[in-house]
Design an enzyme around this catalytic site. Sequence first.
Site, mmCIF file in Angstrom:
data_model
loop_
_atom_site.group_PDB
_atom_site.id
_atom_site.type_symbol
_atom_site.label_atom_id
_atom_site.label_comp_id
_atom_site.label_asym_id
_atom_site.label_seq_id
_atom_site.Cartn_x
_atom_site.Cartn_y
_atom_site.Cartn_z
ATOM 1 N N LYS A 96 0.879 -1.163 0.000
ATOM 2 C CA LYS A 96 0.000 0.000 0.000
ATOM 3 C C LYS A 96 0.915 1.211 0.000
ATOM 4 O O LYS A 96 1.661 1.442 0.961
ATOM 5 C CB LYS A 96 -0.902 0.004 1.234
ATOM 6 C CG LYS A 96 -1.780 1.245 1.286
ATOM 7 C CD LYS A 96 -2.535 1.378 2.593
ATOM 8 C CE LYS A 96 -2.753 2.853 2.874
ATOM 9 N NZ LYS A 96 -3.412 3.109 4.145
ATOM 10 N N GLY A 157 -7.382 9.462 9.677
ATOM 11 C CA GLY A 157 -7.661 9.629 11.100
ATOM 12 C C GLY A 157 -8.678 10.704 11.433
ATOM 13 O O GLY A 157 -8.936 10.972 12.601
ATOM 14 N N ALA A 184 -9.128 5.449 4.314
ATOM 15 C CA ALA A 184 -8.854 6.580 5.206
ATOM 16 C C ALA A 184 -10.030 7.524 5.411
ATOM 17 O O ALA A 184 -10.829 7.755 4.511
ATOM 18 C CB ALA A 184 -7.667 7.398 4.734
ATOM 19 N N GLY A 185 -10.120 8.042 6.611
ATOM 20 C CA GLY A 185 -11.056 9.113 6.933
ATOM 21 C C GLY A 185 -12.413 8.654 7.432
ATOM 22 O O GLY A 185 -13.247 9.478 7.784
ATOM 23 N N ASN A 206 -8.527 2.102 9.969
ATOM 24 C CA ASN A 206 -7.701 1.733 11.108
ATOM 25 C C ASN A 206 -8.147 2.480 12.363
ATOM 26 O O ASN A 206 -8.709 1.901 13.282
ATOM 27 C CB ASN A 206 -6.229 2.052 10.786
ATOM 28 C CG ASN A 206 -5.271 1.535 11.856
ATOM 29 O OD1 ASN A 206 -5.657 1.155 12.951
ATOM 30 N ND2 ASN A 206 -4.001 1.507 11.551
ATOM 31 N N THR A 207 -7.975 3.818 12.352
ATOM 32 C CA THR A 207 -8.225 4.606 13.559
ATOM 33 C C THR A 207 -9.635 4.418 14.110
ATOM 34 O O THR A 207 -9.823 4.309 15.331
ATOM 35 C CB THR A 207 -7.993 6.108 13.267
ATOM 36 O OG1 THR A 207 -6.779 6.230 12.538
ATOM 37 C CG2 THR A 207 -7.890 6.908 14.538
#
Lengths: 257, 337
Positions: A96, A157, A184-185, A206-207
């Site tokens: 990635k 994040g 993301a986001g 992830n976050t």
Amino acid sequence: MLKLYDHAVESRLLLGTALYPSPAIMADAVRAARCDIVTVSLRRESGTARAGQDFWGFIRDLGIRVLPNTAGCHTVKEAVTTAQMAREVFGTPWVKLEVINDADTLQPDVFGLVEAARILTKDGFQVFPYCTEDLGVAERLVEAGCEVLMPWGAPIGSARGLNNVYGLRSLRAHFPDIPLIVDAGLGVPSHAAAAMELGYDAVLLNTAVAKAGDPVKMANAFARAVEAGRLAFEADPLEPRDMAAPSTPVLGKAFLE
Amino acid sequence: MTQVSVIGAGVVGLACATAMTEAGHDVTVYDRGEGLGPASCSWWAGGMLAPWCEGESAEEPVERLGAEALDWWAERVDGVARNGSLVVAPARDASDLRRFERRTRNAEKIDAEQIAELEPDLAGRFRQALFFAGEGHLDPRAALAGLRQRLAEAGTRVRYGEDRDPETAPGDVVVDARGFAARSAFDDLRGVKGEMLVLRTAEVALSRPVRLLHPRIPLYIVPRGEGVFMVGATMIESDERDRISARAMMELLGGAYALHPAFAEAEILEIGVDVRPSFPDNLPRLTREGRILRANGAYRHGFLLAPALAAQAAGLVSDPSSQPEFFHEHHRQRRTA
């Protein structure tokens, strides 16, 4: 079934492995998410490749496919070196690719991204580029050899969800046959469901899971949302319309007023 | 009287020796270092006794058992401060403070005026903070010396410069409290690297630890008195213990500077780096193989959990059939890749 570089995957949720309260909770969350692929950052902070191997051991022990990432790399050279290190550590051609431009928003440096994608593809890597929804950039990435694209939903994040639904929709329309993964986001499961309803092939996050109060429960919630969103997309949802459309016929009904 | 050898004079070893001496056993402590010093990762600890702050991300036993640590230390060593702790966030990360409040207990939300009352030097720097009145802090080096002194008074020997192997050490019971040095005795003990700084400035005074919420690392500043401050600490999945990175230094200094600009002129007294011995769930464990009892895995909670870990270890020595909370009869085997 979704195919990423000829590798068939069952689950359309990809999870990151950073920021969890402990490796044990990370492993439980990955199991709860029922995912087939996890991304792992080859933390440059670990110094030598050997120093971080205990943590990578936990990742390998999950027994699922690893997508190493180049998180935190700001230049083409850094990203290429990190990718090469990752290939050595995890024995996979997958990477990635992140080339970050701005420290505050972590926006991708799309010029560096295309250049690094070209170099890595030539070197035998199978590149998953973290990009924006820009069509021109996406075309360059595909020309560079990328067979998967990973546009952002919002800055990494930020938990904002899909910032540019129109842009994501047109990217999907522009590349009907290339696997597209929103990366993301995302903050809550409804964001993931929305991405899947747009016809995206998968989401990566992830976050939102790792920093939730209960990461394992949140992983489960995202897994269900991704599945719901995908089912909804396959079921061909209705378009919004301006007027009410009664679900029972009005004609012939006895009105009491 | 049971003869006990404790190997390792870090916080876990000295706490075990203390608990076992108090239980009436005949204890000798061995440590490979030449004296209390940087060979043990306890030397580099922050010394916050902050069970409720840690509860933000730690497992439940850390909060419950950590809450008992304040009394344990205060009853045994001098210099335990019970002034609470403060948690602040830069204005742009106000949502992080709200989340921290939501996920912790025993905090009071205070405004700029109350912050100024508690810490006059932080007046005007933050509009809101969380105040954990029940928390405390200590100077880890002084506390270790205090325990050692107390042990000496009770007739327990601490023998430095002796690198004992638990297999061959004397005694009815051998407590292996070597921390990361005991890594080969476990199949799932890993290192979590931590980097810290010790700064000195006469321009700032703090009465209690202050945490600055930061998206990547839990950054905190602990006052050590006489203008000395400990700034910590990074958390990196790595067992590298011999260098601090430029990035870590930058983040620690950036955090101190964000808390108070006067730290920009502070003198850097020490740069510390070591690894925290940790199990996969980041909770400590007691394991037993014959007469060897291993106490390890205190992670970032050495001073907070050593009292509970030591009490449980002492319980196992007095009653081998007991099943204390941290006891793992068959600790989890990690599959090899």
